[in-house]
Design a protein around this motif. Sequence first.
Motif, PDB file in Angstrom:
ATOM      1  N   ILE A  37       0.852  -1.326   0.022  1.00  0.00           N
ATOM      2  CA  ILE A  37       0.057  -0.152   0.095  1.00  0.00           C
ATOM      3  C   ILE A  37       0.786   1.210   0.069  1.00  0.00           C
ATOM      4  O   ILE A  37       0.709   2.311  -0.695  1.00  0.00           O
ATOM      5  CB  ILE A  37      -0.944   0.038   1.151  1.00  0.00           C
ATOM      6  CG1 ILE A  37      -1.685  -1.168   1.165  1.00  0.00           C
ATOM      7  CG2 ILE A  37      -1.754   1.274   1.301  1.00  0.00           C
ATOM      8  CD1 ILE A  37      -2.963  -1.376   0.153  1.00  0.00           C
ATOM      9  N   PRO A  88       2.346  -2.825   8.612  1.00  0.00           N
ATOM     10  CA  PRO A  88       1.343  -3.970   8.706  1.00  0.00           C
ATOM     11  C   PRO A  88       0.351  -3.937   9.979  1.00  0.00           C
ATOM     12  O   PRO A  88       0.698  -2.981  10.736  1.00  0.00           O
ATOM     13  CB  PRO A  88       2.352  -5.271   8.992  1.00  0.00           C
ATOM     14  CG  PRO A  88       3.505  -4.886   8.520  1.00  0.00           C
ATOM     15  CD  PRO A  88       3.823  -3.334   8.599  1.00  0.00           C
ATOM     16  N   ILE A 130       1.009  -2.292  13.728  1.00  0.00           N
ATOM     17  CA  ILE A 130       1.979  -1.506  13.699  1.00  0.00           C
ATOM     18  C   ILE A 130       1.620  -0.144  13.718  1.00  0.00           C
ATOM     19  O   ILE A 130       2.310   0.945  14.617  1.00  0.00           O
ATOM     20  CB  ILE A 130       3.086  -1.802  12.788  1.00  0.00           C
ATOM     21  CG1 ILE A 130       3.491  -3.282  12.690  1.00  0.00           C
ATOM     22  CG2 ILE A 130       4.481  -0.877  12.968  1.00  0.00           C
ATOM     23  CD1 ILE A 130       4.423  -3.928  13.793  1.00  0.00           C
ATOM     24  N   GLY A 182      -6.766   0.005   6.973  1.00  0.00           N
ATOM     25  CA  GLY A 182      -7.860  -1.184   7.294  1.00  0.00           C
ATOM     26  C   GLY A 182      -7.364  -1.992   8.281  1.00  0.00           C
ATOM     27  O   GLY A 182      -8.104  -2.455   8.877  1.00  0.00           O
ATOM     28  N   GLU A 206      -5.835  -1.777  11.060  1.00  0.00           N
ATOM     29  CA  GLU A 206      -5.870  -1.275  12.493  1.00  0.00           C
ATOM     30  C   GLU A 206      -7.290  -1.122  12.868  1.00  0.00           C
ATOM     31  O   GLU A 206      -8.203  -1.199  12.085  1.00  0.00           O
ATOM     32  CB  GLU A 206      -5.401   0.314  12.467  1.00  0.00           C
ATOM     33  CG  GLU A 206      -3.854   0.498  11.843  1.00  0.00           C
ATOM     34  CD  GLU A 206      -2.884  -0.228  12.614  1.00  0.00           C
ATOM     35  OE1 GLU A 206      -2.865  -0.705  14.005  1.00  0.00           O
ATOM     36  OE2 GLU A 206      -1.811  -0.963  11.874  1.00  0.00           O
ATOM     37  N   SER A 241     -10.381  -0.939   5.083  1.00  0.00           N
ATOM     38  CA  SER A 241      -9.765  -1.898   4.252  1.00  0.00           C
ATOM     39  C   SER A 241     -10.344  -1.663   2.764  1.00  0.00           C
ATOM     40  O   SER A 241     -11.335  -1.387   2.338  1.00  0.00           O
ATOM     41  CB  SER A 241     -10.178  -3.169   4.730  1.00  0.00           C
ATOM     42  OG  SER A 241     -11.582  -3.743   4.505  1.00  0.00           O
ATOM     43  N   CYS A 242      -9.677  -2.699   1.968  1.00  0.00           N
ATOM     44  CA  CYS A 242      -9.989  -2.898   0.258  1.00  0.00           C
ATOM     45  C   CYS A 242     -11.481  -3.453   0.172  1.00  0.00           C
ATOM     46  O   CYS A 242     -12.093  -2.763  -0.424  1.00  0.00           O
ATOM     47  CB  CYS A 242      -8.955  -3.759  -0.406  1.00  0.00           C
ATOM     48  SG  CYS A 242      -8.915  -5.242   0.613  1.00  0.00           S
ATOM     49  N   ARG A 275      -8.894 -13.269  -2.095  1.00  0.00           N
ATOM     50  CA  ARG A 275      -7.824 -13.876  -2.363  1.00  0.00           C
ATOM     51  C   ARG A 275      -6.883 -14.281  -1.293  1.00  0.00           C
ATOM     52  O   ARG A 275      -6.907 -13.716  -0.186  1.00  0.00           O
ATOM     53  CB  ARG A 275      -6.820 -12.592  -3.209  1.00  0.00           C
ATOM     54  CG  ARG A 275      -6.615 -11.476  -2.605  1.00  0.00           C
ATOM     55  CD  ARG A 275      -5.335 -11.502  -1.682  1.00  0.00           C
ATOM     56  NE  ARG A 275      -4.973 -10.345  -1.043  1.00  0.00           N
ATOM     57  CZ  ARG A 275      -5.283 -10.132   0.168  1.00  0.00           C
ATOM     58  NH1 ARG A 275      -5.873 -10.918   0.872  1.00  0.00           N
ATOM     59  NH2 ARG A 275      -4.682  -8.832   0.501  1.00  0.00           N
ATOM     60  N   ASP A 295      -1.495 -11.513  -1.451  1.00  0.00           N
ATOM     61  CA  ASP A 295      -1.079 -10.543  -2.514  1.00  0.00           C
ATOM     62  C   ASP A 295      -0.040 -11.207  -3.259  1.00  0.00           C
ATOM     63  O   ASP A 295       0.700 -12.331  -2.862  1.00  0.00           O
ATOM     64  CB  ASP A 295      -0.589  -9.525  -1.880  1.00  0.00           C
ATOM     65  CG  ASP A 295      -1.656  -8.326  -1.074  1.00  0.00           C
ATOM     66  OD1 ASP A 295      -2.823  -8.583  -1.702  1.00  0.00           O
ATOM     67  OD2 ASP A 295      -1.392  -7.535  -0.584  1.00  0.00           O
TER      68      ASP A 295
HETATM   69  P1  NAD Z   1       3.037  -4.826   3.499  1.00  0.00           P
HETATM   70  O1  NAD Z   1       3.711  -5.971   4.362  1.00  0.00           O
HETATM   71  O2  NAD Z   1       3.080  -5.302   1.964  1.00  0.00           O
HETATM   72  O3  NAD Z   1       3.721  -3.502   3.711  1.00  0.00           O
HETATM   73  C1  NAD Z   1       4.034  -3.066   5.113  1.00  0.00           C
HETATM   74  C2  NAD Z   1       5.648  -2.515   5.031  1.00  0.00           C
HETATM   75  O4  NAD Z   1       5.876  -1.802   6.384  1.00  0.00           O
HETATM   76  C3  NAD Z   1       6.508  -3.368   4.709  1.00  0.00           C
HETATM   77  O5  NAD Z   1       7.490  -2.848   3.789  1.00  0.00           O
HETATM   78  C4  NAD Z   1       7.318  -3.507   6.091  1.00  0.00           C
HETATM   79  O6  NAD Z   1       8.642  -3.862   6.055  1.00  0.00           O
HETATM   80  C5  NAD Z   1       7.020  -2.286   6.758  1.00  0.00           C
HETATM   81  N1  NAD Z   1       7.193  -2.241   8.186  1.00  0.00           N
HETATM   82  C6  NAD Z   1       6.928  -3.203   9.160  1.00  0.00           C
HETATM   83  N2  NAD Z   1       7.206  -2.615  10.383  1.00  0.00           N
HETATM   84  C7  NAD Z   1       7.296  -1.322  10.152  1.00  0.00           C
HETATM   85  C8  NAD Z   1       7.651  -0.213  10.934  1.00  0.00           C
HETATM   86  N3  NAD Z   1       7.677  -0.545  12.560  1.00  0.00           N
HETATM   87  N4  NAD Z   1       7.789   1.045  10.693  1.00  0.00           N
HETATM   88  C9  NAD Z   1       7.906   1.226   9.290  1.00  0.00           C
HETATM   89  N5  NAD Z   1       7.608   0.096   8.472  1.00  0.00           N
HETATM   90  C10 NAD Z   1       7.431  -0.873   9.032  1.00  0.00           C
HETATM   91  O7  NAD Z   1       1.816  -4.624   3.864  1.00  0.00           O
HETATM   92  P2  NAD Z   1       0.295  -3.969   3.257  1.00  0.00           P
HETATM   93  O8  NAD Z   1      -0.378  -5.058   2.310  1.00  0.00           O
HETATM   94  O9  NAD Z   1       0.945  -2.767   2.338  1.00  0.00           O
HETATM   95  O10 NAD Z   1      -0.541  -3.460   4.462  1.00  0.00           O
HETATM   96  C11 NAD Z   1      -0.255  -2.320   5.101  1.00  0.00           C
HETATM   97  C12 NAD Z   1      -1.826  -2.169   5.701  1.00  0.00           C
HETATM   98  O11 NAD Z   1      -2.696  -1.771   4.730  1.00  0.00           O
HETATM   99  C13 NAD Z   1      -2.205  -3.213   6.624  1.00  0.00           C
HETATM  100  O12 NAD Z   1      -3.024  -2.457   7.725  1.00  0.00           O
HETATM  101  C14 NAD Z   1      -3.340  -3.566   5.755  1.00  0.00           C
HETATM  102  O13 NAD Z   1      -4.544  -4.466   6.600  1.00  0.00           O
HETATM  103  C15 NAD Z   1      -3.742  -2.623   4.898  1.00  0.00           C
HETATM  104  N6  NAD Z   1      -4.183  -3.160   3.807  1.00  0.00           N
HETATM  105  C16 NAD Z   1      -3.575  -4.051   2.779  1.00  0.00           C
HETATM  106  C17 NAD Z   1      -4.417  -4.508   1.860  1.00  0.00           C
HETATM  107  C18 NAD Z   1      -3.641  -5.482   0.848  1.00  0.00           C
HETATM  108  O14 NAD Z   1      -4.298  -6.335   0.226  1.00  0.00           O
HETATM  109  N7  NAD Z   1      -2.388  -5.659   0.639  1.00  0.00           N
HETATM  110  C19 NAD Z   1      -5.432  -3.759   1.228  1.00  0.00           C
HETATM  111  C20 NAD Z   1      -6.013  -2.614   1.896  1.00  0.00           C
HETATM  112  C21 NAD Z   1      -5.243  -2.469   3.181  1.00  0.00           C
END
Ligand code: NAD
Length: 337
Positions: A12, A87, A90, A109, A111, A139-140, A168, A171
């Motif tokens: 994201i 993630p 966090i 989403g 959180e 969220s998505c 799914r 990802d």
């Molecule tokens: P991701 O794992 O692809 O990316 C998260 C990034 O944060 C990673 O690069 C990780 O190394 C980094 N990270 C970990 N700890 C950290 C810290 N303490 N400080 C800074 N960076 C840190 O995750 P994502 O899929 O991008 O998801 C992120 C958020 O978006 C979550 O809340 C998720 O639920 C939400 N979200 C994800 C999706 C999806 O399908 N991927 C869709 C909508 C919402």
Amino acid sequence: MLSVGVNGYGTIGKRVADAVVAQPDMELVGVAKTRPNYEAGRAVKNGYPLYAAIEERAEKFDAADIDLAGLVEELVEEADVMVDATPSGIGAENKSLYEEHDTPALYQGGEDADLVDTSFNARANFADAAGADHVRVVSCNTTGLSRLVAPLEEEYGIEKVRATLVRRGGDPAQTDRGPINDILPNPRTIPSHHGPDVQTIFPDLAIDTLGLKVPATLMHTHSINVSLNGDATADEVRELLESQSRTFVIPEHLDIDGAGKLKEFALDAGRPRGDLWENCIWGESISVEGDDLYLFQAIHQESDVVPENVDAIRAVAETADADESIETTNDALGMGL
Ligand code: NAD
């Protein structure tokens, strides 16, 4: 110009960073990462100032020959608004960091809704985030459902939404996720948590959701039933959904039969990463039986929340109203297929 920082540069975060760069009224002041992986290298190649999210790990970036602009605290200090895309869970740990620097923050989403002042969907409740310090872009799946519910509620009124979410498993880059050969009721309890999440945007909406997980990475697919209060025909509903800027009604003649062709369509259209920011609703599925509307929609989990994050930045900074912001975001990204 609004100065925006992104903490958490994964699926994201990297998309939000690119979207911020594309906006005429925003400047990306930097992104923060925990480790010097391929995404960190690309951020630097893009010219994005890169900050270490965890001080003790800063030397790993030196060892990988990746230049750092500083530590995340400096980024938070410099930004007018921070987008936390770390993630699930966090973001909650990072809340005090944003508070210490008096910098409003957006969370994702994953959180809990009670972490923030308001949950956010641009089409449905933009104004609720005006001037807020902590906002959660839902969220998505909740974004996809909210974009559908908002115009239907306004036009007809809704008695009840019933949605089955075929999700799914992970990802494309999540090599540790599954299932790889199964179909999982997930969660196994009914209704699933998705309905209550939609109620963070529409508190009075009656909605039950069911979830499954399947061995796919490309998109989610929603099977939707909305019991409407007003009289509607399938043609009217189709016209209504076609008039919305973030719902794409897939024309029948495109002969798109699933997520694979949708992604190919997006790549052919030159979309970055093959992203589909819009809900993708199959035109031929839009049906009305009595008061019940039925349809199928595909949701690109990696990207539909990206324009919503951009709008939420303007909402908390109070630099635009919903219509202005949505139009600016859409134009800058190249929304519309
Ligand atoms: P991701 O794992 O692809 O990316 C998260 C990034 O944060 C990673 O690069 C990780 O190394 C980094 N990270 C970990 N700890 C950290 C810290 N303490 N400080 C800074 N960076 C840190 O995750 P994502 O899929 O991008 O998801 C992120 C958020 O978006 C979550 O809340 C998720 O639920 C939400 N979200 C994800 C999706 C999806 O399908 N991927 C869709 C909508 C919402």
